[in-house]
Design an enzyme around this catalytic site. Structure first.
Site, PDB file in Angstrom:
ATOM      1  N   TYR A   1      -4.474  -6.850  24.434  1.00 32.85           N
ATOM      2  CA  TYR A   1      -4.073  -6.633  23.037  1.00 32.85           C
ATOM      3  C   TYR A   1      -5.110  -7.165  22.054  1.00 32.85           C
ATOM      4  O   TYR A   1      -4.953  -7.024  20.842  1.00 32.85           O
ATOM      5  CB  TYR A   1      -2.698  -7.254  22.773  1.00 32.85           C
ATOM      6  CG  TYR A   1      -1.610  -6.542  23.531  1.00 32.85           C
ATOM      7  CD1 TYR A   1      -1.564  -6.640  24.920  1.00 32.85           C
ATOM      8  CD2 TYR A   1      -0.672  -5.759  22.904  1.00 32.85           C
ATOM      9  CE1 TYR A   1      -0.601  -5.984  25.645  1.00 32.85           C
ATOM     10  CE2 TYR A   1       0.298  -5.093  23.625  1.00 32.85           C
ATOM     11  CZ  TYR A   1       0.328  -5.205  24.994  1.00 32.85           C
ATOM     12  OH  TYR A   1       1.283  -4.546  25.720  1.00 32.85           O
TER      13      TYR A   1
ATOM     14  N   ASP B   1       4.566  -6.904  39.921  1.00 34.65           N
ATOM     15  CA  ASP B   1       5.240  -5.653  40.316  1.00 34.65           C
ATOM     16  C   ASP B   1       6.511  -5.967  41.101  1.00 34.65           C
ATOM     17  O   ASP B   1       7.544  -5.315  40.928  1.00 34.65           O
ATOM     18  CB  ASP B   1       4.307  -4.706  41.087  1.00 34.65           C
ATOM     19  CG  ASP B   1       3.326  -5.420  41.981  1.00 34.65           C
ATOM     20  OD1 ASP B   1       3.107  -6.628  41.798  1.00 34.65           O
ATOM     21  OD2 ASP B   1       2.776  -4.767  42.887  1.00 34.65           O
TER      22      ASP B   1
END
Ligand code: NAP
Length: 485
Positions: A136, A216
């Site tokens: 970001y 994950d």
């Protein structure tokens, strides 16, 4: 004439940014409920979002708004549109960055009366997301016309402060476990830093159980067995994705609150956007902003009012009357106003279904405002990765680059394409694009800073190849500070 008795109870001044779309409606609803609950607040209304963009303020937040937030240190914010066609940046991101609100806190708690496939499982955890670093940072470059690159910037201090915040939050809420969730198995330096710092920092909190989970698997576990989580902490993008997933477990973005915490400023906001389709119709659900305001009340130390408001909301949701259309049974949706009246009528009532949780203030560490610098005892420059654009075969590139290095301070060690080695051996069926990384190692340690040798190498390479950028290969305190091919 008698003077009006002075109001002896101090009020906390809060910057209120109503925002766009349904923002003004959910802000008004929240303010009404807080006032009825006796919250000692003084609102300072401030502008941000679409209107600011229309006025030509490219950041979406005028200086008066920034001054108000800086002065008050606390803000409650409605959703802000990021208009397409004018203005450039998201005002939300601007506010988070300007005030270095590095901690995004997203509670994930089963709400009474809101039925989901997980109802009855007792989901009650918090996602703590690092809010200002990672991809970001938005540092991106086209490397070749067909290959894009973004920089994933993770700092040790950024990891430390978010892990400490997660631990402090766990302690403030009487929670027992902090799960650091990372992709450290693949990104050993960036995500690995979060894992490593998590392990170090959480040793200092022996009352908290610490675990690490690959991100994950964390996504999988959140769906399979969400009740196992207590506090989870993640880097920015992982946290962005998994906090939305987590919100989906307990009723969706429409009822999800959040806090953005920094050393100087805390800003509380609903997770949902401005829902332009229902704006101005009196149909918006203020639950998410109200729960954000409950977090704000706890932040300013008004635990009693926070609990009163929260339970009035819980009782309202349990009773299921006057709910807004997004959470009511089909065809029975009511207005924002009726919902607000119902919550106000329920002030003072206690939900028996929602387990009581004791809250204390989050003991946030204050960080120095200066750039944080971590020195290494030893540093060695051992080589350089040079990224080249080429449409040639890797063997031909290898021959030309090895020849370019002849007579220089370097030897060509390997070439990779998108991380997979393609020279000296072409392993497997690696798909080739016009973007290669060539790793050159110093034949012997450079005498000085190595810049003359690197410049010489780049000139040699530049005679045959287009190079885009380089990365120095260094060793800090005896450990490789770069990834292997
Ligand atoms: P959205 O505004 O959250 O709306 C998606 C849908 O969710 C709405 O159409 C509505 O669905 C429902 N919804 C959301 N909040 C609701 C509420 N409080 N009460 C009732 N229904 C609600 O998402 P979006 O359409 O993607 O984004 C719209 C604008 O908001 C964009 O300009 C975006 O940039 C901005 N945004 C701002 C923030 C922020 O400020 N933090 C966050 C996200 C998006 P139905 O009407 O179909 O039921």
């Amino acid at each position: 004439m008698d003077a009006t008795p002075a109001d002896t109870t101090a009020r906390t001044r809060v910057t209120a940014i109503a925002g766009d779309g349904i923002g003004p409606e959910v802000m008004r609803a929240t303010q009404q409920i807080l006032a009825a609950a006796g919250a000692r607040l003084e609102w300072e209304e401030a502008l941000a979002g679409a209107e600011a963009f229309r006025k030509g303020i490219s950041s979406g937040a005028p200086q008066e708004t920034l001054d108000s937030i800086a002065r008050n240190g606390v803000a409650l914010k409605g959703p802000l549109e990021t208009p397409v066609g004018y203005g450039e940046k998201s005002a939300n991101v601007t506010l988070r960055k300007i005030f270095e609100m590095y901690g995004n806190i997203r509670p994930v708690r089963e709400l009474p009366g809101i039925r989901t496939p997980f109802t009855g499982r007792g989901i009650d955890f918090v996602v703590v997301r690092e809010n200002v670093e990672d991809v970001y940072a938005g540092v991106e470059h086209m490397q070749t016309p067909g290959v894009a690159q973004t920089l994933k910037l993770i700092t040790e201090v950024g990891c430390e402060r978010i892990v400490r915040l997660a631990a402090a939050l766990a302690q403030a809420e009487g929670r027992k476990k902090v799960t650091v969730s990372t992709k450290a198995n693949i990104m050993k330096l960036t995500e690995g830093m979060m894992k490593r710092v998590g392990e170090q920092v959480l040793k200092e909190y022996p009352d908290l159980v610490h675990e690490h989970m690959i991100v994950d698997n964390c996504a999988h576990q959140m769906v399979i067995r969400p009740e196992q989580f207590d506090v989870t902490v993640m880097t920015n993008m992982n946290g962005d994705i998994l906090s939305d997933l987590a919100a989906g477990l307990v009723g969706g973005l429409g009822v999800a609150p959040s806090a953005n915490l920094g050393d100087q400023v805390a800003m509380f906001e609903a997770v949902h956007g401005s829902a332009p389709q229902i704006a101005g119709k009196g149909l918006a659900n203020p639950t998410a902003l109200l729960l954000s305001a409950v977090m704000m009340l706890r932040h300013i130390g008004d635990f009693a009012t926070a609990s009163t408001v929260e339970h009035a909301l819980y009782v309202t949701l349990e009773e299921g009357k006057d709910l807004t259309g997004d959470i009511a049974p089909a065809g029975q949706g009511g207005s924002t106003g009726a919902f607000v009246d119902r919550v106000i009528a329920n002030l003072g009532r206690q939900s028996e279904k929602v387990p009581v949780r004791e809250y204390r203030s989050i003991a946030m560490k204050k960080w120095p405002a200066i750039t944080w610098y971590r020195a290494a005892t030893t540093r060695e420059l051992v080589g350089v990765d040079v990224f080249v654009e080429s449409e040639r075969d890797p063997r031909a590139i290898g021959i030309t680059l090895a020849a370019a290095a002849e007579g220089s301070a370097f030897t060509l060690e390997m070439i990779s394409s998108r991380g997979a080695q393609v020279w000296p051996d072409l392993g497997g069926n690696t798909f080739l694009v016009d973007h290669f990384r060539a790793r050159f190692m110093f034949k012997e340690p450079p005498k000085g800073n190595g810049i003359a040798e690197i410049t010489d190498l780049l000139q040699r390479i530049g005679r045959q190849h287009n190079w885009m950028h380089i990365e120095k290969l260094q060793r800090f305190d005896g450990a490789d500070a770069y990834s292997k091919a």
